[in-house]
Design a protein around this motif. Sequence first.
Motif, PDB file in Angstrom:
ATOM      1  N   GLN A 127       0.841  -1.181   0.000  1.00  0.00           N
ATOM      2  CA  GLN A 127       0.000   0.000   0.000  1.00  0.00           C
ATOM      3  C   GLN A 127       0.883   1.240   0.000  1.00  0.00           C
ATOM      4  OE1 GLN A 127      -3.406  -0.180  -0.056  1.00  0.00           O
ATOM      5  NE2 GLN A 127      -3.370  -2.424   0.049  1.00  0.00           N
ATOM      6  N   VAL A 128       0.368   2.329  -0.581  1.00  0.00           N
ATOM      7  CA  VAL A 128       1.128   3.568  -0.703  1.00  0.00           C
ATOM      8  C   VAL A 128       0.349   4.722  -0.093  1.00  0.00           C
ATOM      9  CG1 VAL A 128       2.136   5.238  -2.311  1.00  0.00           C
ATOM     10  CG2 VAL A 128       2.306   2.781  -2.790  1.00  0.00           C
ATOM     11  N   GLN A 129       1.033   5.489   0.726  1.00  0.00           N
ATOM     12  CA  GLN A 129       0.482   6.744   1.232  1.00  0.00           C
ATOM     13  C   GLN A 129       1.209   7.891   0.547  1.00  0.00           C
ATOM     14  OE1 GLN A 129       0.992   7.402   5.448  1.00  0.00           O
ATOM     15  NE2 GLN A 129       0.608   9.598   5.245  1.00  0.00           N
ATOM     16  N   PRO A 130       0.582   8.558  -0.423  1.00  0.00           N
ATOM     17  CA  PRO A 130       1.263   9.673  -1.101  1.00  0.00           C
ATOM     18  C   PRO A 130       1.561  10.816  -0.133  1.00  0.00           C
ATOM     19  CG  PRO A 130      -0.625   8.886  -2.359  1.00  0.00           C
ATOM     20  CD  PRO A 130      -0.728   8.265  -1.009  1.00  0.00           C
ATOM     21  N   VAL A 131       2.745  11.404  -0.268  1.00  0.00           N
ATOM     22  CA  VAL A 131       3.160  12.541   0.547  1.00  0.00           C
ATOM     23  C   VAL A 131       3.284  13.799  -0.305  1.00  0.00           C
ATOM     24  CG1 VAL A 131       4.970  13.464   2.056  1.00  0.00           C
ATOM     25  CG2 VAL A 131       4.337  11.034   2.197  1.00  0.00           C
ATOM     26  N   TYR A 132       4.009  13.703  -1.427  1.00  0.00           N
ATOM     27  CA  TYR A 132       4.144  14.807  -2.373  1.00  0.00           C
ATOM     28  C   TYR A 132       3.723  14.329  -3.760  1.00  0.00           C
ATOM     29  CZ  TYR A 132       7.317  16.892   1.125  1.00  0.00           C
ATOM     30  OH  TYR A 132       7.878  17.398   2.269  1.00  0.00           O
ATOM     31  N   GLY A 133       2.949  15.140  -4.448  1.00  0.00           N
ATOM     32  CA  GLY A 133       2.684  14.904  -5.864  1.00  0.00           C
ATOM     33  C   GLY A 133       3.782  15.575  -6.674  1.00  0.00           C
ATOM     34  N   TRP A 134       3.430  16.647  -7.374  1.00  0.00           N
ATOM     35  CA  TRP A 134       4.431  17.486  -8.050  1.00  0.00           C
ATOM     36  C   TRP A 134       3.969  18.925  -7.959  1.00  0.00           C
ATOM     37  CZ3 TRP A 134       9.258  16.845  -8.853  1.00  0.00           C
ATOM     38  CH2 TRP A 134       9.963  17.724  -9.682  1.00  0.00           C
ATOM     39  N   GLY A 135       4.560  19.654  -7.011  1.00  0.00           N
ATOM     40  CA  GLY A 135       4.162  21.023  -6.776  1.00  0.00           C
ATOM     41  C   GLY A 135       3.984  21.275  -5.295  1.00  0.00           C
ATOM     42  N   ALA A 162       6.198  12.514  -6.212  1.00  0.00           N
ATOM     43  CA  ALA A 162       7.599  12.748  -5.893  1.00  0.00           C
ATOM     44  C   ALA A 162       8.033  11.985  -4.652  1.00  0.00           C
ATOM     45  CB  ALA A 162       7.841  14.245  -5.700  1.00  0.00           C
ATOM     46  N   HIS A 163       7.094  11.720  -3.767  1.00  0.00           N
ATOM     47  CA  HIS A 163       7.448  10.996  -2.543  1.00  0.00           C
ATOM     48  C   HIS A 163       6.194  10.388  -1.930  1.00  0.00           C
ATOM     49  CE1 HIS A 163       9.724   9.846   0.943  1.00  0.00           C
ATOM     50  NE2 HIS A 163       9.025  10.621   1.757  1.00  0.00           N
ATOM     51  N   GLY A 164       6.351   9.161  -1.464  1.00  0.00           N
ATOM     52  CA  GLY A 164       5.289   8.483  -0.747  1.00  0.00           C
ATOM     53  C   GLY A 164       5.893   7.482   0.221  1.00  0.00           C
ATOM     54  N   ALA A 205       8.366   2.709   3.681  1.00  0.00           N
ATOM     55  CA  ALA A 205       9.556   2.797   2.834  1.00  0.00           C
ATOM     56  C   ALA A 205       9.363   3.902   1.797  1.00  0.00           C
ATOM     57  CB  ALA A 205       9.813   1.466   2.137  1.00  0.00           C
ATOM     58  N   PRO A 206      10.390   4.707   1.503  1.00  0.00           N
ATOM     59  CA  PRO A 206      10.256   5.759   0.489  1.00  0.00           C
ATOM     60  C   PRO A 206       9.915   5.172  -0.881  1.00  0.00           C
ATOM     61  CG  PRO A 206      12.265   6.050   1.775  1.00  0.00           C
ATOM     62  CD  PRO A 206      11.720   4.701   2.120  1.00  0.00           C
ATOM     63  N   LEU A 255      13.066  14.942   2.253  1.00  0.00           N
ATOM     64  CA  LEU A 255      13.702  15.538   1.075  1.00  0.00           C
ATOM     65  C   LEU A 255      13.597  14.586  -0.110  1.00  0.00           C
ATOM     66  CD1 LEU A 255      15.536  17.589  -0.400  1.00  0.00           C
ATOM     67  CD2 LEU A 255      17.509  16.441   0.665  1.00  0.00           C
ATOM     68  N   THR A 256      13.133  15.111  -1.235  1.00  0.00           N
ATOM     69  CA  THR A 256      13.078  14.324  -2.462  1.00  0.00           C
ATOM     70  C   THR A 256      13.522  15.184  -3.631  1.00  0.00           C
ATOM     71  OG1 THR A 256      11.657  13.009  -3.923  1.00  0.00           O
ATOM     72  CG2 THR A 256      10.632  14.849  -2.778  1.00  0.00           C
TER      73      THR A 256
END
Length: 358
Positions: free
Chosen positions: A139-147, A175-177, A195-196, A225-226
């Motif tokens: 499973q993925v928890q999005p943290v950053y999209g793009w912007g 960009a990061h999840g 995990a990133p 940081l990504t």
Amino acid sequence: MNQTLQTPHSGFQWNGRRHFFEGWYYRLTLLEERQTFAFMYSIQNPNPVDSFEGGAAQILGPDEEYFYRSLPQWQYFWAWRHALGHGHWRTTSVNQPARYLEPDTFERTILEGYQVTATLHQGKFRDPGSTRYVEWQYQVQPVYGWGDPQGPQQSTAGWLSQFQMFEPGWQILMAHGLATGWINWNGYCYRFKDAPTYSEKNWGSAFPEQWFWVNCNAFEEKLTLTLTAGGGIRRVLGWTEEVAMIGIHYEDQFYEFVPWNAQVDWSVDPWGYWYLQAQGKHYRVELVGYTEGQLGTVVRAPTQNGLNFVCRDTTQGVVHLKLWDCRSSSSQLILEGHSKLGCLEVGGQPWSQPWSSA
């Protein structure tokens, strides 16, 4: 998924034209093991009537071990038009139209294949010529999209990309999840929590004539940081141009260096060394990437002649990043990041000397 983090172009882009590909890239970094899994999926000429060329799954596993499986049947591919969701089966135990399945149903009925959404990644493949296999579900928890995380998400290539002016299109999907689940690689099961993870996509007639790429979201002591940077020779309405960009997310801030708001320069060796710098109105950035003797792994990428070995990657690259605030008379270093788990890539038509911006 929080819809405010869904990026433009997340849905399937094919509009019926011939000579079309769409490709997706999903990366997962295991910090304790200091290993990466990179999943690369593609579909070429999806028209089933007269031009379908098939799909493929490529995986870079621990120590950059390469796994490949073709996906030749068009009727087993599916994709959503207005959100991130796609999959491709190779073999199934039931006769049913290809579509998203609940994870338990997928596990029970799909013998080989994969499915992905913004919050789930699942699949299984076996190499018929050996005992190698891979199975996974997380499973993925999005943290950053793009912007800016608090604002509308952006097209990576700018607002003009909605008109499909650029060949190919490029969109960073996430960009990061944070990923939680498991991967079974040839009998060894990796279990992980938070995990990133990272994802992006390309689409069009073929990859650029040549390109370079740097990605990292596993920096030492800086878990928020990504970085993604890339450049290449792309087509724009019949002519070609050389462009590059650098994008950074850190502590809910987005720093973007692109041709329309910054001067971006680079020097990239045929293999082993990547250097980029950019100067914007308020910030300046410098990025260095290099290998420590790794030869990398050659992987396939879509070309006008189908999938070909035109791309070299390492998932164990060294990355150094510095960011300065230039809004006062003296620049102030506000961010410095280091990692030995960066992705470094070159591709397309090989070059023999360092490739530098004009």
